[in-house]
Design a protein around this motif. Structure first.
Motif, PDB file in Angstrom:
ATOM      1  N   ARG A  53      -2.080  -3.031   6.369  1.00  0.00           N
ATOM      2  CA  ARG A  53      -3.143  -4.140   6.665  1.00  0.00           C
ATOM      3  C   ARG A  53      -2.599  -5.596   6.960  1.00  0.00           C
ATOM      4  O   ARG A  53      -3.043  -6.574   7.375  1.00  0.00           O
ATOM      5  N   TYR A  58      -4.135  -5.140  12.880  1.00  0.00           N
ATOM      6  CA  TYR A  58      -5.045  -4.477  12.078  1.00  0.00           C
ATOM      7  C   TYR A  58      -6.474  -5.075  12.065  1.00  0.00           C
ATOM      8  O   TYR A  58      -7.472  -4.264  12.266  1.00  0.00           O
ATOM      9  N   SER A 123     -13.230   3.598   5.774  1.00  0.00           N
ATOM     10  CA  SER A 123     -11.713   3.038   5.531  1.00  0.00           C
ATOM     11  C   SER A 123     -11.697   3.171   4.164  1.00  0.00           C
ATOM     12  O   SER A 123     -12.746   2.557   3.449  1.00  0.00           O
ATOM     13  N   HIS A 124     -10.618   3.127   3.350  1.00  0.00           N
ATOM     14  CA  HIS A 124     -10.201   2.922   2.069  1.00  0.00           C
ATOM     15  C   HIS A 124      -9.011   2.020   2.153  1.00  0.00           C
ATOM     16  O   HIS A 124      -7.858   2.555   2.983  1.00  0.00           O
ATOM     17  N   GLU A 125      -8.710   1.407   1.098  1.00  0.00           N
ATOM     18  CA  GLU A 125      -7.279   0.665   0.665  1.00  0.00           C
ATOM     19  C   GLU A 125      -6.595   1.315  -0.413  1.00  0.00           C
ATOM     20  O   GLU A 125      -7.229   1.721  -1.415  1.00  0.00           O
ATOM     21  N   HIS A 129      -1.704  -0.396   2.760  1.00  0.00           N
ATOM     22  CA  HIS A 129      -2.258   0.066   3.718  1.00  0.00           C
ATOM     23  C   HIS A 129      -3.916   0.446   3.737  1.00  0.00           C
ATOM     24  O   HIS A 129      -4.410   0.696   2.372  1.00  0.00           O
ATOM     25  N   SER A 130      -4.399   0.787   4.847  1.00  0.00           N
ATOM     26  CA  SER A 130      -5.833   1.408   4.956  1.00  0.00           C
ATOM     27  C   SER A 130      -5.922   2.587   5.539  1.00  0.00           C
ATOM     28  O   SER A 130      -4.789   2.932   6.264  1.00  0.00           O
TER      29      SER A 130
END
Length: 165
Positions: A53, A58, A123-125, A129-130
């Motif tokens: 991210r 990004y 998307s997930h964190e 990172h994502s």
């Protein structure tokens, strides 16, 4: 938890295909080199792509909502280096290679081993990172060639002469 250095040293021994992930749209055309790509499911066809991210690109991927995963051939080490080189502008990176598009408009490397044209579905964190879950909308399989893998902090060619059992 395991020490970061030990984790990184261990992960360097997990060989991975080298890819260039690209996007284009309202936020502009950008790309980066990645090995953190894998298949999730084939129904519906979905890939997982991980992206830092803190990367300059990004927000562009997030806003465009589309990407392509271009799996590099063994002779594409220069493409990998170009898209990892922070000293090159996005325009310079793309100008050095031949591109086309499919359904989403994300750039497809013309000589890639295979290119997957995707929409970012979810998307997930996790940490820095994502994790993008990408629905594959189209794909192009190139001519037979050797794959480019990254293993033990070096590039290696992967050919079809491995033994099958």
């Amino acid at each position: 938890m395991v020490a970061v250095k030990l984790f990184r040293d261990g992960m360097s021994l997990l060989g991975s295909a080298v890819t260039v992930i690209t996007t284009d749209g309202e936020a502009g055309r950008f790309g980066f080199t990645a090995t953190a790509v894998t298949s999730v499911t084939d129904e519906p066809p979905t890939l997982l792509v991980c992206m830092n991210r803190n990367s300059f690109a990004y927000p562009h991927f997030q806003k465009n909502g589309v990407l392509s995963v271009n799996v590099l051939q063994a002779h594409h080490q220069d493409v990998s280096w170009d898209f990892a080189n922070r000293d090159l502008s996005s325009e310079e990176r793309f100008a050095k290679h031949k591109w086309s598009t499919l359904k989403t408009g994300a750039p497809i490397l013309e000589e890639a081993l295979v290119s997957f044209d995707c929409e970012i579905h979810e998307s997930h964190e996790m940490g820095s990172h994502s994790i993008f879950y990408c629905r594959v909308k189209d794909a192009v399989v190139g001519e037979n060639g050797e794959g480019l893998v990254y293993f033990n902090r070096a590039y290696h060619a992967l050919n079809e002469q491995s033994s099958a059992r």
